[in-house]
Design an enzyme around this catalytic site. Sequence first.
Site, short mmCIF file in Angstrom:
data_model
loop_
_atom_site.label_atom_id
_atom_site.label_comp_id
_atom_site.label_asym_id
_atom_site.label_seq_id
_atom_site.Cartn_x
_atom_site.Cartn_y
_atom_site.Cartn_z
N PHE A 95 0.83 -1.20 0.00
CA PHE A 95 0.00 0.00 0.00
C PHE A 95 0.86 1.25 0.00
CE2 PHE A 95 -2.22 -3.27 2.42
CZ PHE A 95 -3.46 -3.32 1.79
N ASP A 96 0.43 2.22 -0.78
CA ASP A 96 0.89 3.59 -0.58
C ASP A 96 0.14 4.10 0.66
OD1 ASP A 96 1.94 6.22 -1.16
OD2 ASP A 96 -0.06 6.72 -1.86
N LYS A 97 0.69 5.10 1.37
CA LYS A 97 0.01 5.57 2.58
C LYS A 97 -0.95 6.71 2.29
CE LYS A 97 1.87 8.32 5.71
NZ LYS A 97 0.81 9.38 5.89
N THR A 98 -0.40 7.84 1.88
CA THR A 98 -1.19 9.06 1.74
C THR A 98 -2.21 8.93 0.61
OG1 THR A 98 0.69 10.34 2.53
CG2 THR A 98 -1.09 11.55 1.46
N LYS A 139 9.91 2.74 -4.45
CA LYS A 139 8.76 1.84 -4.28
C LYS A 139 8.80 0.72 -5.32
CE LYS A 139 5.77 5.52 -2.43
NZ LYS A 139 4.50 6.25 -2.59
#
Length: 633
Positions: free
Chosen positions: A312-315, A493
Amino acid sequence: MTIQRYIYSHTNPITFWSAGLIILGFLNTWFTKVPYITNTAWIIASVIAAAPIVLRAISALKAKVFSIELLVGIAVIGAFAIGEFEESAIVTFLFLFGSYLEQKTLAKTRGAIQSLTEMAPTTALLVNDDNTTEEVDVDDLEEGNLVLVKAGGQIPVDGTITDGTGYVNEASITGESRPINKQHGDHVYSGAMVESGTLKITATQVGDETTFSKIIELVEEAQDTKSPAEKFIDKFAQYYTPAVLVIAILVFIFSRDLRLAITVLVLGCPGALVIGAPVSNVAGIGNGAKHGILIKGGDVVESLAKVDTIVFDKTGTLTTGKMTVAATKQYTTDHSLLTGVAQIEQTSDHPLAQAIVAHLTAQLSNTPVTMSTETIKGQGMIGQWHDAPLYVGNAALLKDHQISLTEDQLSDLHAMQDAGQSTVLVGYAGQLAMILGVADTVRPEVPGALAAMKRQGIKHLVMLTGDNQATAQAVAESLGIDEVHADLLPADKVTFVKKFQDMGRKVAFVGDGINDSPSLATANVGIAMGGGTDAAIETADVVLMQSSFTALSHAVGLTKKTSANTKENIAIAILTVAFLLIGLVYGYIYMASGMFVHEASILVVIFNAMRLIGYKPRTAAATPAQPQQLATN
């Protein structure tokens, strides 16, 4: 060609005429016993029912394809040769009737496409320069046109509201059934329904370029895209059908039993095997479309079903992407200071200041900004409040102005920072007045959805973010994320995604579909949490139109269920063939009964696949995260 088209267009009436003639033959046999009636009825039934079957077999042979119809056609000719008119009539009828039921049930599995297509708007109210309106075809609209949509009407374009407010139901686009309040400046989608209010909308995308049109096109293409299982079965069928024909010939050569050879042809039809995989694929993708989940084809279904690691990306993915005040610590009883803080922060465009202003909206009501402010680069702002300086910024700002923190206040500050919050300190009258903790809040449905995915077989949950390590670690720990890596650039990433793949993991990457496009493309499955943006639709393998983690959990569970359903259908088809062959060897299965079981097996796999249409993931057992309470001391 005219006769061929006529027969094809009247296949359903032919099927039911055939049934009537078969019944007539049996009634004559059992009751009236008029000479020649029985065989005549069965012969006519065989001939008319065999016509569309034989024509399809010939068309397939012209394309160098050995079809199921070829096996049935040869079996019917053989039955005629040995005078088994009853068998040939029943076999042809059952084959046509099975095809009829397949069409009806397959149409239901494609219901998502049909319902979406029926929702597509066809006309629009165009607002002219003189403010009059005229009804026009949606195909005649152009970008920049102004359209009027009244309550109960359907939005015909993608666009921006320029006048009016109302509640809009966007279920056909996002899967969210709850109407959303829309007002000036908000974006709306073609296909959405205005449930109340009147809107004037400036078109930004029209016709085939609207999000709604792209969704329909994407789902249609996806349902026609074959999964690995389907591709294997297609290749297998190319050899299987001629193999059955060869086996039937060999059976006749060695046994001299034409009836047995013909029965082998009938029993060897691979109908359930051929239909089983695609019908599961169509039903699964249709279910996703109904819930705002766009899955780009059967190969994506299979890939997502095998995923064991989700990155997952966070923001904007795990979090809302919007900064809000998550906690406050107050060390003074002078509540009027909140008004002063609100006025100071209102003069700044910094994200932290905007979050504080939004939180202190009540203190801004009808209160004009009367103070002058000074910005201290890298530290914060200073204003005058009741003829005394009011400091709003970081610890360095307060230190430079001889305001020190007590041990308890330092402990509170560090606790907020350890929780991943950005802190804003307020100093007044020579002391610390309050600390505001600002954070990007976690989506409320995330904890329950992550727990559900763990139960669905996802072994590794990973977060990759460009945010700082402390904030990332705090978010990861609150959600039960297994692994977290922070301070990353987009290229970093991608490196981590490749690293997981090199470890033998099947990786899905979940991002916003724009900044994370390199990672989305690199992962085994790219999943975009995007509200229908062009970039999200085009980049990712799966698009969650509602941008919801509940939809993500649904997508994971749906693909795993669809993959399992496909395997079930293949097993049903193989077991049916085995059952028929064993029954043939022991003398329990004959031509007509074999065809009945064969057609029944096709319906069984179709009805099995149709269970996917109503699939819903089980409610997460995990308790969802409760909104953080703002502590005020």
